[in-house]
Design a protein around this motif. Structure first.
Motif, PDB file in Angstrom:
ATOM      1  N   TYR A  57       6.556   6.518 -10.516  1.00 16.54           N
ATOM      2  CA  TYR A  57       6.011   5.935  -9.295  1.00 16.54           C
ATOM      3  C   TYR A  57       6.520   4.504  -9.114  1.00 16.54           C
ATOM      4  O   TYR A  57       6.819   3.804 -10.084  1.00 16.54           O
ATOM      5  CB  TYR A  57       4.473   5.849  -9.345  1.00 16.54           C
ATOM      6  CG  TYR A  57       3.730   7.149  -9.457  1.00 16.54           C
ATOM      7  CD1 TYR A  57       3.160   7.746  -8.335  1.00 16.54           C
ATOM      8  CD2 TYR A  57       3.539   7.762 -10.700  1.00 16.54           C
ATOM      9  CE1 TYR A  57       2.432   8.931  -8.443  1.00 16.54           C
ATOM     10  CE2 TYR A  57       2.820   8.938 -10.808  1.00 16.54           C
ATOM     11  CZ  TYR A  57       2.271   9.514  -9.680  1.00 16.54           C
ATOM     12  OH  TYR A  57       1.543  10.675  -9.780  1.00 16.54           O
ATOM     13  N   ARG A  58       6.606   4.112  -7.849  1.00 21.04           N
ATOM     14  CA  ARG A  58       6.765   2.686  -7.504  1.00 21.04           C
ATOM     15  C   ARG A  58       5.806   2.396  -6.352  1.00 21.04           C
ATOM     16  O   ARG A  58       5.968   2.918  -5.244  1.00 21.04           O
ATOM     17  CB  ARG A  58       8.194   2.333  -7.106  1.00 21.04           C
ATOM     18  CG  ARG A  58       8.329   0.895  -6.578  1.00 21.04           C
ATOM     19  CD  ARG A  58       9.775   0.481  -6.437  1.00 21.04           C
ATOM     20  NE  ARG A  58      10.415   0.353  -7.733  1.00 21.04           N
ATOM     21  CZ  ARG A  58      11.734   0.237  -7.919  1.00 21.04           C
ATOM     22  NH1 ARG A  58      12.538   0.277  -6.859  1.00 21.04           N
ATOM     23  NH2 ARG A  58      12.236   0.109  -9.125  1.00 21.04           N
ATOM     24  N   TRP A  59       4.794   1.586  -6.641  1.00 26.22           N
ATOM     25  CA  TRP A  59       3.772   1.241  -5.649  1.00 26.22           C
ATOM     26  C   TRP A  59       3.874  -0.233  -5.313  1.00 26.22           C
ATOM     27  O   TRP A  59       4.086  -1.079  -6.195  1.00 26.22           O
ATOM     28  CB  TRP A  59       2.380   1.570  -6.205  1.00 26.22           C
ATOM     29  CG  TRP A  59       1.242   1.153  -5.325  1.00 26.22           C
ATOM     30  CD1 TRP A  59       0.900   1.663  -4.116  1.00 26.22           C
ATOM     31  CD2 TRP A  59       0.288   0.124  -5.604  1.00 26.22           C
ATOM     32  NE1 TRP A  59      -0.209   1.020  -3.612  1.00 26.22           N
ATOM     33  CE2 TRP A  59      -0.612   0.068  -4.515  1.00 26.22           C
ATOM     34  CE3 TRP A  59       0.088  -0.758  -6.671  1.00 26.22           C
ATOM     35  CZ2 TRP A  59      -1.673  -0.831  -4.462  1.00 26.22           C
ATOM     36  CZ3 TRP A  59      -0.965  -1.647  -6.628  1.00 26.22           C
ATOM     37  CH2 TRP A  59      -1.834  -1.681  -5.531  1.00 26.22           C
ATOM     38  N   GLY A  94       0.801  -1.215   0.000  1.00 29.00           N
ATOM     39  CA  GLY A  94       0.000   0.000   0.000  1.00 29.00           C
ATOM     40  C   GLY A  94       0.834   1.266   0.000  1.00 29.00           C
ATOM     41  O   GLY A  94       0.294   2.357  -0.221  1.00 29.00           O
ATOM     42  N   GLU A  95       2.148   1.164   0.229  1.00 29.58           N
ATOM     43  CA  GLU A  95       3.021   2.336   0.207  1.00 29.58           C
ATOM     44  C   GLU A  95       3.567   2.557  -1.198  1.00 29.58           C
ATOM     45  O   GLU A  95       3.689   1.613  -1.994  1.00 29.58           O
ATOM     46  CB  GLU A  95       4.177   2.161   1.186  1.00 29.58           C
ATOM     47  CG  GLU A  95       3.754   2.087   2.644  1.00 29.58           C
ATOM     48  CD  GLU A  95       4.941   1.944   3.585  1.00 29.58           C
ATOM     49  OE1 GLU A  95       4.762   2.149   4.791  1.00 29.58           O
ATOM     50  OE2 GLU A  95       6.052   1.604   3.091  1.00 29.58           O
ATOM     51  N   ASP A 126      -2.578  12.915  -5.283  1.00 30.48           N
ATOM     52  CA  ASP A 126      -3.887  12.311  -5.527  1.00 30.48           C
ATOM     53  C   ASP A 126      -3.800  10.805  -5.278  1.00 30.48           C
ATOM     54  O   ASP A 126      -3.090  10.088  -6.000  1.00 30.48           O
ATOM     55  CB  ASP A 126      -4.347  12.561  -6.972  1.00 30.48           C
ATOM     56  CG  ASP A 126      -4.562  14.042  -7.246  1.00 30.48           C
ATOM     57  OD1 ASP A 126      -4.851  14.774  -6.279  1.00 30.48           O
ATOM     58  OD2 ASP A 126      -4.438  14.449  -8.410  1.00 30.48           O
ATOM     59  N   VAL A 127      -4.483  10.341  -4.243  1.00 32.18           N
ATOM     60  CA  VAL A 127      -4.441   8.917  -3.891  1.00 32.18           C
ATOM     61  C   VAL A 127      -5.856   8.372  -3.827  1.00 32.18           C
ATOM     62  O   VAL A 127      -6.837   9.109  -3.719  1.00 32.18           O
ATOM     63  CB  VAL A 127      -3.722   8.690  -2.538  1.00 32.18           C
ATOM     64  CG1 VAL A 127      -2.262   9.087  -2.623  1.00 32.18           C
ATOM     65  CG2 VAL A 127      -4.442   9.443  -1.427  1.00 32.18           C
ATOM     66  N   SER A 128      -5.946   7.069  -3.896  1.00 35.60           N
ATOM     67  CA  SER A 128      -7.229   6.388  -3.809  1.00 35.60           C
ATOM     68  C   SER A 128      -6.997   5.069  -3.080  1.00 35.60           C
ATOM     69  O   SER A 128      -5.927   4.845  -2.499  1.00 35.60           O
ATOM     70  CB  SER A 128      -7.803   6.152  -5.216  1.00 35.60           C
ATOM     71  OG  SER A 128      -9.059   5.521  -5.152  1.00 35.60           O
ATOM     72  N   THR A 129      -7.997   4.181  -3.113  1.00 33.95           N
ATOM     73  CA  THR A 129      -7.872   2.872  -2.466  1.00 33.95           C
ATOM     74  C   THR A 129      -8.342   1.785  -3.414  1.00 33.95           C
ATOM     75  O   THR A 129      -9.189   2.027  -4.294  1.00 33.95           O
ATOM     76  CB  THR A 129      -8.705   2.798  -1.167  1.00 33.95           C
ATOM     77  OG1 THR A 129     -10.080   3.061  -1.465  1.00 33.95           O
ATOM     78  CG2 THR A 129      -8.186   3.787  -0.132  1.00 33.95           C
ATOM     79  N   VAL A 130      -7.787   0.603  -3.236  1.00 36.26           N
ATOM     80  CA  VAL A 130      -8.224  -0.582  -3.970  1.00 36.26           C
ATOM     81  C   VAL A 130      -8.497  -1.687  -2.967  1.00 36.26           C
ATOM     82  O   VAL A 130      -7.889  -1.736  -1.898  1.00 36.26           O
ATOM     83  CB  VAL A 130      -7.169  -1.033  -4.996  1.00 36.26           C
ATOM     84  CG1 VAL A 130      -7.036  -0.030  -6.124  1.00 36.26           C
ATOM     85  CG2 VAL A 130      -5.819  -1.262  -4.334  1.00 36.26           C
ATOM     86  N   THR A 140      -4.060   1.630   0.169  1.00 35.68           N
ATOM     87  CA  THR A 140      -3.855   2.897  -0.522  1.00 35.68           C
ATOM     88  C   THR A 140      -3.086   2.672  -1.825  1.00 35.68           C
ATOM     89  O   THR A 140      -2.199   1.825  -1.907  1.00 35.68           O
ATOM     90  CB  THR A 140      -3.067   3.864   0.374  1.00 35.68           C
ATOM     91  OG1 THR A 140      -3.751   4.000   1.626  1.00 35.68           O
ATOM     92  CG2 THR A 140      -2.943   5.233  -0.279  1.00 35.68           C
ATOM     93  N   CYS A 141      -3.436   3.459  -2.829  1.00 36.89           N
ATOM     94  CA  CYS A 141      -2.696   3.427  -4.097  1.00 36.89           C
ATOM     95  C   CYS A 141      -2.776   4.801  -4.736  1.00 36.89           C
ATOM     96  O   CYS A 141      -3.722   5.549  -4.499  1.00 36.89           O
ATOM     97  CB  CYS A 141      -3.258   2.362  -5.041  1.00 36.89           C
ATOM     98  SG  CYS A 141      -4.825   2.802  -5.799  1.00 36.89           S
TER      99      CYS A 141
END
Length: 323
Positions: free
Chosen positions: A124-126, A110-111, A143-147, A160-161
């Motif tokens: 990015y690296r998620w 999630g980071e 700008d972040v969201s969730t999955v 978080t993503c």
């Protein structure tokens, strides 16, 4: 950098470049190998030229192009941005001019880590189950969201993503959905003729595109399987039947179905004066032999050419000629 203003979903032409290779060979190669460097550089130049040529009509229109890591490179995104075209996609971290980000083992699920270049290009690296690397010129790292993800114990949790990941997945899903529909009932078959594979593939693509367009029309709706059946029944089947019907003469006599027993017309079989026993190779008797009780004989009729027993107490030759 914030996302470009005034760009709606209807205004964004999602030009989705399908992956023309099953995987990028440079992922498993040694970056210190000169062969790897040459192959990666030449592949990047070709892919960049393809994207730039296909997107030349979009210059200055603030459209967004989504692509996978086979095509993406820092220089390509820089050229697209200078032409007024935004872009987003996954990227191979070994590409040229890609900055070093936080190691995968240092990130928790999630980071994510990111870096912004002087050209306002974000890398990015998620971390999910494994690291996902993305590049974008039209998103902000704030700008972040969730999955939702399913854990090993079966529970559902939200992680978080960055919003760039959700936009990429939702846009590239057009290609993924097309591939799924095309492969569900594909007619592609192995062939020694190379052009046949291409013909069958494009035929599948045509039917799939027709199905997608049909769903957008206010008509009777079909499933993918039922739609293909309707196409076959209304377009292909009548032509096949007509071609076969034209090739068969109406005056031709239907062939008689052969049985496993030999058949000789009675007009020949009952001419006893001409019928004599002659020696032949060992074959199964046409009268008394069966699958459960096979009987071999070395005699046959000189006229009928049918193998028949000629033994004491079992004269199949006589029985065959009289019946």
């Amino acid at each position: 950098m914030s996302s470009p203003k005034g760009i709606t979903e209807d205004e964004c032409y999602r030009i989705l470049f399908e992956e023309i290779s099953s995987s990028d060979s440079s992922v498993d190669s040694d970056e210190n190998d000169p062969t790897f460097t040459t192959s990666c550089a030449s592949s990047s130049l070709v892919c960049s030229r393809v994207v730039l040529n296909l997107s030349s009509c979009l210059h200055g229109k603030n459209h967004i192009i989504f692509m996978d890591n086979y095509f993406t490179s820092y220089d390509l995104f820089k050229d697209l941005k200078s032409n007024g075209v935004y872009a987003c996609g996954t990227i191979n971290p070994r590409r040229k001019n890609i900055p070093k980000l936080e190691e995968e083992k240092e990130l928790e699920r999630g980071e994510f880590d990111y870096k912004i270049s002087n050209d306002s290009i974000i890398i990015y690296r998620w971390k999910d189950n494994r690291a996902v690397n993305l590049i974008s010129t039209c998103h902000s790292p704030s700008d972040v969201s969730t999955v939702t993800r399913k854990m090993k114990d079966g529970t559902i949790t939200n992680i978080t993503c960055p919003i760039v990941l959700k936009d990429y997945n939702s846009s590239m899903n057009y290609v993924d959905n097309f591939d799924r529909l095309e492969s569900d009932y594909a007619i592609d078959r192995k062939s020694k003729k190379w052009w046949m594979r291409l013909f069958l593939h494009f035929l599948d693509c045509s039917v799939t595109n027709a199905f997608i367009m049909h769903k957008e029309i206010e008509m009777e709706q079909f499933s993918n399987k039922a739609f293909r059946r309707e196409v076959y029944k209304n377009s292909l089947a009548p032509k096949i039947v007509a071609a076969n019907f034209a090739s068969v003469s109406h005056t031709s006599i239907a062939p008689r179905i052969k049985s496993h027993k030999p058949y000789v017309d009675e007009s020949i079989r009952h001419k006893s004066s001409k019928q004599q026993q002659i020696h032949s190779s060992s074959r199964r008797c046409a009268v008394c032999s069966s699958k459960k009780n096979p009987v071999q004989t070395v005699w046959m009729c000189s006229v009928c050419k049918v193998p028949l027993c000629l033994r004491a107490g079992n004269n199949c030759f006589k029985r065959y000629q009289e019946n």
